[in-house]
Write a protein that holds these residues in place. Structure first.
Motif, PDB file in Angstrom:
ATOM      1  N   ARG A  98       0.941  -1.247  -0.248  1.00 19.38           N
ATOM      2  CA  ARG A  98      -0.106   0.034   0.069  1.00 19.38           C
ATOM      3  C   ARG A  98       0.840   1.068   0.050  1.00 19.38           C
ATOM      4  N   SER A  99       0.306   2.356  -0.739  1.00 22.24           N
ATOM      5  CA  SER A  99       1.129   3.547  -0.836  1.00 22.24           C
ATOM      6  C   SER A  99       1.370   4.237   0.346  1.00 22.24           C
ATOM      7  N   GLY A 100       0.275   4.197   1.225  1.00 28.37           N
ATOM      8  CA  GLY A 100       0.199   5.325   2.395  1.00 28.37           C
ATOM      9  C   GLY A 100      -0.011   6.834   1.861  1.00 28.37           C
ATOM     10  N   ASP A 101       0.537   7.778   2.453  1.00 30.56           N
ATOM     11  CA  ASP A 101       0.053   8.972   2.201  1.00 30.56           C
ATOM     12  C   ASP A 101       0.526   9.526   0.849  1.00 30.56           C
ATOM     13  N   MET A 102      -0.167  10.070   0.096  1.00 29.74           N
ATOM     14  CA  MET A 102       0.180  10.776  -1.047  1.00 29.74           C
ATOM     15  C   MET A 102      -0.947  11.790  -1.273  1.00 29.74           C
ATOM     16  N   ASP A 103      -0.745  12.637  -2.275  1.00 29.12           N
ATOM     17  CA  ASP A 103      -1.603  13.745  -2.575  1.00 29.12           C
ATOM     18  C   ASP A 103      -2.797  13.115  -3.059  1.00 29.12           C
ATOM     19  N   PRO A 104      -4.001  13.541  -2.736  1.00 27.62           N
ATOM     20  CA  PRO A 104      -5.239  12.830  -3.228  1.00 27.62           C
ATOM     21  C   PRO A 104      -5.407  13.019  -4.805  1.00 27.62           C
ATOM     22  N   ALA A 105      -5.143  14.263  -5.182  1.00 31.34           N
ATOM     23  CA  ALA A 105      -5.050  14.437  -6.495  1.00 31.34           C
ATOM     24  C   ALA A 105      -4.394  13.294  -7.599  1.00 31.34           C
ATOM     25  N   VAL A 106      -3.591  12.840  -6.846  1.00 39.37           N
ATOM     26  CA  VAL A 106      -3.039  11.534  -7.930  1.00 39.37           C
ATOM     27  C   VAL A 106      -4.196  10.680  -8.277  1.00 39.37           C
ATOM     28  N   ILE A 107      -5.284  10.440  -7.610  1.00 39.14           N
ATOM     29  CA  ILE A 107      -6.252   9.791  -7.992  1.00 39.14           C
ATOM     30  C   ILE A 107      -7.058  10.444  -9.179  1.00 39.14           C
ATOM     31  N   PHE A 108      -7.232  11.701  -9.220  1.00 41.11           N
ATOM     32  CA  PHE A 108      -7.929  12.300 -10.083  1.00 41.11           C
ATOM     33  C   PHE A 108      -7.265  12.316 -11.291  1.00 41.11           C
ATOM     34  N   HIS A 109      -5.805  12.513 -11.149  1.00 44.59           N
ATOM     35  CA  HIS A 109      -4.878  12.439 -12.348  1.00 44.59           C
ATOM     36  C   HIS A 109      -4.978  11.240 -12.925  1.00 44.59           C
ATOM     37  N   LEU A 110      -4.772  10.013 -12.341  1.00 46.59           N
ATOM     38  CA  LEU A 110      -4.921   8.910 -12.861  1.00 46.59           C
ATOM     39  C   LEU A 110      -5.916   8.402 -13.603  1.00 46.59           C
ATOM     40  N   ALA A 111      -7.161   8.829 -12.928  1.00 50.93           N
ATOM     41  CA  ALA A 111      -8.463   8.785 -13.542  1.00 50.93           C
ATOM     42  C   ALA A 111      -8.759   9.491 -14.958  1.00 50.93           C
ATOM     43  N   ARG A 112      -8.206  10.997 -14.899  1.00 51.29           N
ATOM     44  CA  ARG A 112      -8.505  11.872 -16.150  1.00 51.29           C
ATOM     45  C   ARG A 112      -7.379  11.490 -17.191  1.00 51.29           C
ATOM     46  N   VAL A 113      -6.263  11.650 -16.840  1.00 52.62           N
ATOM     47  CA  VAL A 113      -5.148  11.370 -17.783  1.00 52.62           C
ATOM     48  C   VAL A 113      -4.621  10.037 -17.874  1.00 52.62           C
ATOM     49  N   GLY A 114      -4.776   9.127 -16.640  1.00 52.32           N
ATOM     50  CA  GLY A 114      -4.217   7.819 -16.783  1.00 52.32           C
ATOM     51  C   GLY A 114      -5.398   6.699 -17.451  1.00 52.32           C
ATOM     52  N   GLU A 115      -6.783   7.440 -17.667  1.00 49.83           N
ATOM     53  CA  GLU A 115      -7.820   6.800 -18.073  1.00 49.83           C
ATOM     54  C   GLU A 115      -7.918   5.394 -17.297  1.00 49.83           C
ATOM     55  N   MET A 116      -7.582   5.510 -16.066  1.00 46.19           N
ATOM     56  CA  MET A 116      -7.829   4.110 -15.224  1.00 46.19           C
ATOM     57  C   MET A 116      -9.180   4.101 -14.437  1.00 46.19           C
ATOM     58  N   SER A 117      -9.877   3.034 -14.347  1.00 45.91           N
ATOM     59  CA  SER A 117     -11.062   3.259 -13.494  1.00 45.91           C
ATOM     60  C   SER A 117     -10.860   3.296 -11.923  1.00 45.91           C
TER      61      SER A 117
END
Ligand SMILES: Nc1ncnc2c1ncn2[C@@H]1O[C@H](COP(=O)(O)OP(=O)(O)O)[C@@H](O)[C@H]1O
Ligand SMILES: CC(=O)OP(=O)(O)O
Ligand SMILES: [Mg+2]
Length: 400
Positions: free
Chosen positions: A244-263
């Motif tokens: 597990r990653s532990g702490d990170m900027d929650p915006a990583v998730i938006f970025h992966l969804a929008r730019v990385g096109e991950m579900s």
């Protein structure tokens, strides 16, 4: 003879650890572990301490937690310690997520089961396994009290300032979003055992507990009560863990969804199962990582450095939260066994008080021990956790 035995089931996402204890003297009659449940080859190791102590190992397919528990019951029965024994008084279960509701060990009934089930979305790796363990045990012994001991319970003393995220209050309350914390049974046990090691009462000491297993969390314990911990709504927040990653900027998730096109499901799997040490270097076992570092492997070294950097940040944060720290206690698989992790985590903190003595740090063993030099202002300790004993003690007190 009155029944005095307690069976403890600690069901993880892919494992079950178990112990059968006699609560007249807290002695262990049998201990064991089922690993890699659901994988092609699972492994069961069973040690009947009351019947000679010769370990038995078995490998084969164990598809789910129901099958795992039935295999455990069959092993226990071979030594006359089966679940049908009239000497069995209760069964204690580790339940990872108890939400805000459960602050104490609780005898399980239908309402308790429903609440544990309702919390699955915030502990998707853990609560389903815990539920299966409970249901299988209930089917085998419907007459016995079954007690749930919650990972979250010890952390319910956290003040609102530590427990709340800085998000819109109405939204947070509607969805019960707050920091719950986990591994509480271990943090409670280890903070108490650390006080004992220092010759003090729990009320007298402030301890930073570092529970470093495959899942990992830190806690700040003031006078026996938790005031902050690193895991949050789910066991994903905080330290770098095995997977597990532990702490990170929650915006990583938006970025992966929008730019990385991950579900969302793909991102969930990425952060919970393919990140942390395994994501950084391909291994989640600290033994293997240390071996690779000794061979000069740079990716393993970087993974180790990131792990230690995060750990240090939490030690520093909890100094600030507690104001006065009497001890730092290392526990769980990594904390108890990996001397290089302990050395690196405390290195450079001398100004704050703690220090690690190289010779004491190298000593191995099962007993709680100090690894700081004599006279150190802040004690550093290795305190093996015993979640199963703690669950048995609480189960016995609750069911009896
Ligand atoms: N001798 C050792 N040296 C270094 N690390 C170890 C050793 N033994 C176990 N570990 C680490 O401990 C981890 C397992 O810790 P544990 O507390 O049993 O985890 P969990 O309860 O989450 O399954 C392993 O993944 C490994 O990284
Ligand atoms: C809550 C949690 O992370 O538990 P484990 O370390 O057993 O995965
Ligand atoms: Mg664990």
């Amino acid at each position: 003879m009155t029944a005095s035995r307690v069976l403890v089931l600690n069901s993880g996402s892919s494992s079950v650890k178990y112990q059968l204890l006699d609560m007249r003297d807290s002695s262990r009659l049998a201990v064991g572990l089922v690993e890699r449940i659901g994988e092609r080859v699972s492994r069961l190791k069973h040690t009947p301490l009351a019947a000679g102590g010769e370990s038995r190992e078995w490998t084969g397919a164990i598809p789910d937690h129901d099958a795992a528990l039935k295999a455990v019951a069959a092993e226990l029965a071979k030594d006359g310690l089966g679940l049908d024994s009239p000497e069995l008084a209760a069964i204690g279960h580790r339940v990872v997520h108890g939400g805000k509701h459960f602050t104490e060990p609780t005898v399980i009934d239908d309402a308790v089961l429903a609440e544990i089930e309702r919390l699955i979305p915030v502990a998707p790796l853990h609560n389903p396994a815990n539920l299966t363990g409970i249901r299988t045990a209930q089917a085998l012994r419907p007459d016995l009290p079954q007690v749930a001991v919650f990972d979250t319970a010890f952390h319910t003393t956290m003040p609102e300032s530590a427990a709340r995220y800085a998000i819109d209050v109405e939204t947070a309350d509607r969805h019960r979003i707050r920091r719950y914390g986990f591994h509480g049974t271990s943090h409670a046990y280890v903070s108490r055992a650390t006080a004992k090691l220092l010759g003090k009462a729990p009320e007298e000491v402030n301890v930073i507990v570092l529970h470093l297993g495959n899942g990992a969390s830190a806690s700040a314990v003031r006078g026996g009560k938790c005031v902050d911990t690193s895991m949050g709504l789910t066991p994903l927040e905080g330290l770098v863990m095995g997977t597990r990653s532990g702490d990170m900027d929650p915006a990583v998730i938006f970025h992966l969804a929008r730019v990385g096109e991950m579900s969302i499901e793909e991102i969930d799997t990425l952060l919970n199962k393919k990140s942390g040490l395994i994501g950084l270097c391909g291994d989640n076992d600290m033994r293997e990582i240390r071996r690779r570092i000794d061979e000069g492997d740079e990716r393993a070294q970087l993974a180790f450095d990131i792990y230690i950097h995060r750990l240090k940040k939490y030690i520093g944060a909890y100094y600030a939260v507690l104001g006065r720290v009497d001890a730092i206690a290392f526990t769980a698989g990594v904390g108890e066994n990996a001397a290089p992790v302990r050395k690196a985590a405390v290195a450079g903190l001398e100004q704050l008080g703690p220090a690690v003595d190289a010779e004491l740090n190298a000593v191995r063993g099962d007993a709680p021990r100090l690894i700081s030099p004599a006279g150190a202002r802040v004690a550093v300790a290795v305190v093996p956790t015993d979640e199963e004993l703690e669950i048995a003690t609480q189960t016995w007190a609750t069911a009896g």
